[in-house]
Design an enzyme around this catalytic site. Structure first.
Site, PDB file in Angstrom:
ATOM      1  N   ARG A 162      48.000  36.818  47.247  1.00 35.45           N
ATOM      2  CA  ARG A 162      48.078  36.510  45.824  1.00 35.45           C
ATOM      3  C   ARG A 162      49.495  36.101  45.429  1.00 35.45           C
ATOM      4  O   ARG A 162      50.000  36.466  44.366  1.00 35.45           O
ATOM      5  CB  ARG A 162      47.620  37.698  44.961  1.00 35.45           C
ATOM      6  N   SER A 232      39.468  40.262  38.523  1.00 32.30           N
ATOM      7  CA  SER A 232      40.159  41.362  39.202  1.00 32.30           C
ATOM      8  C   SER A 232      41.549  41.534  38.613  1.00 32.30           C
ATOM      9  O   SER A 232      42.360  40.600  38.640  1.00 32.30           O
ATOM     10  CB  SER A 232      40.253  41.084  40.704  1.00 32.30           C
ATOM     11  N   GLU A 329      47.451  42.004  39.304  1.00 30.90           N
ATOM     12  CA  GLU A 329      47.370  40.623  39.752  1.00 30.90           C
ATOM     13  C   GLU A 329      47.570  39.689  38.550  1.00 30.90           C
ATOM     14  O   GLU A 329      47.990  38.553  38.688  1.00 30.90           O
ATOM     15  CB  GLU A 329      46.002  40.389  40.388  1.00 30.90           C
TER      16      GLU A 329
END
Length: 333
Positions: A162, A232, A329
């Site tokens: 990520r 998420s 995230e």
């Protein structure tokens, strides 16, 4: 080119935060992008995609840029591969749907992730054992400072979990305009993550894998059109083998879900959060989603502070209980 002033960003972020931007400008070509960068040079500029991986914490006193470029084209091919160049504003899931219909594979595991192509190259989106970096060949971008174009190779993007160079030393310095994906003509299914193999069937195709991924995601994740969220919210932590083995001894359970990978062991953040009892709990109008604790949702009245307070409390509890740090995230703006 479309320029609006003092407008609500409610339609432009999936968390549904009703904050305002001083300027919202949308462009339909690289030339228009350059013109906007020149017009607003020296001002605070933020380029967004679908607003699916960010949390606006307050009104944005600057210029929001968004792309209306949304095409894809084949730029090269050989016996085994096809190179597809996609515009930054093309919805990623729409691209994947088109590719699966054509029998072109490589992106099907990333189906149904909200967001646009440009953001996928910044975030290195991933799901079910596949990351965008696995198939990204090059990234074209425009420098905010002077409008010059640069083509980044996959290696120059410095992809990690990520993560990319665009989130670190080059953060805010470039606008990605196009991404070239190196995709496959001959299908090789990647089904070793979660229960994807059983859901995809005995003779999988790109389309059946895509449908299986969508089915699994719909069971666990809220529809952003119905419930405000950013998908998420937390990254899955990657820990050392020693840390993982210590964890299994600590809870006296060798069935801790995990995925071995280079550099350590990935432990699902959702499992850690659920073990801490946060699944379904609320802080103000923010909730740890009852079907998937990796997701934080806006139940309808959440403020940015509610979301941030809930996230901070979850991170603290996971650290306190397991000694493992998890981090968002989602980008706070």
């Amino acid at each position: 080119m479309k320029i609006q002033e003092n407008i609500s960003l409610l339609p432009h972020n999936t968390f549904r935060m009703d904050v305002k931007a001083r300027v919202f400008a949308e462009y339909s070509s690289v030339e228009e992008l350059r013109a906007l960068l020149e017009r607003y040079r020296g001002e605070k500029i933020l380029h967004i995609g679908a607003g699916s991986n960010l949390l606006f914490t307050k009104d944005f006193d600057g210029v929001i840029l968004h792309s209306a470029m949304c095409r894809a084209r084949c730029v090269s091919e050989d016996n085994d591969h096809v190179w597809i160049e996609a515009d930054n504003g093309l919805v990623m899931d729409e691209l994947i749907d088109q590719l699966c219909d054509m029998g072109i594979s490589g992106l099907e595991n990333l189906s149904y992730i909200p967001g646009e192509v440009g953001a996928s190259a910044v975030q290195n989106v991933g799901a079910y054992g596949v990351e965008a970096k696995d198939v990204i060949e090059t990234v074209r971008a425009i420098a905010k400072e002077d409008g010059t174009e640069r083509v980044f190779t996959n290696a120059e993007c410095r992809y990690g979990y990520r993560d990319s160079v665009f989130k670190n030393e080059l953060q805010g310095k470039y606008v990605i305009t196009h991404v070239v994906f190196r995709l496959n003509k001959h299908f090789e299914a990647k089904l070793d993550y979660g229960n994807l193999r059983s859901e995809a069937g005995d003779n999988p195709t790109p389309t059946t894998v895509r449908n299986a991924v969508i089915g699994i995601r719909k069971q666990k994740l809220p529809e952003v059109s119905e419930i405000g969220s950013a998908g998420s919210f937390f990254k899955n932590p990657i820990v050392s083998r020693d840390t993982y083995e210590t964890l299994t001894r600590q809870i006296r359970d060798d069935r801790v879900p995990h995925y071995d990978q280079e550099g350590g062991v990935k432990i699902p953040a959702a499992w850690l959060i659920e073990q801490c009892g946060w699944k379904g709990k609320k802080v103000g109008g923010a909730q740890c989603y009852e079907k998937q604790p990796l997701v934080l949702v806006n139940t309808g009245s959440a403020t940015p502070k509610d979301i941030m307070d809930l996230a901070a409390a979850i991170c603290w509890d996971v650290k306190d209980k397991f000694g493992i740090e998890i981090s968002p995230e989602v980008n706070y703006i």
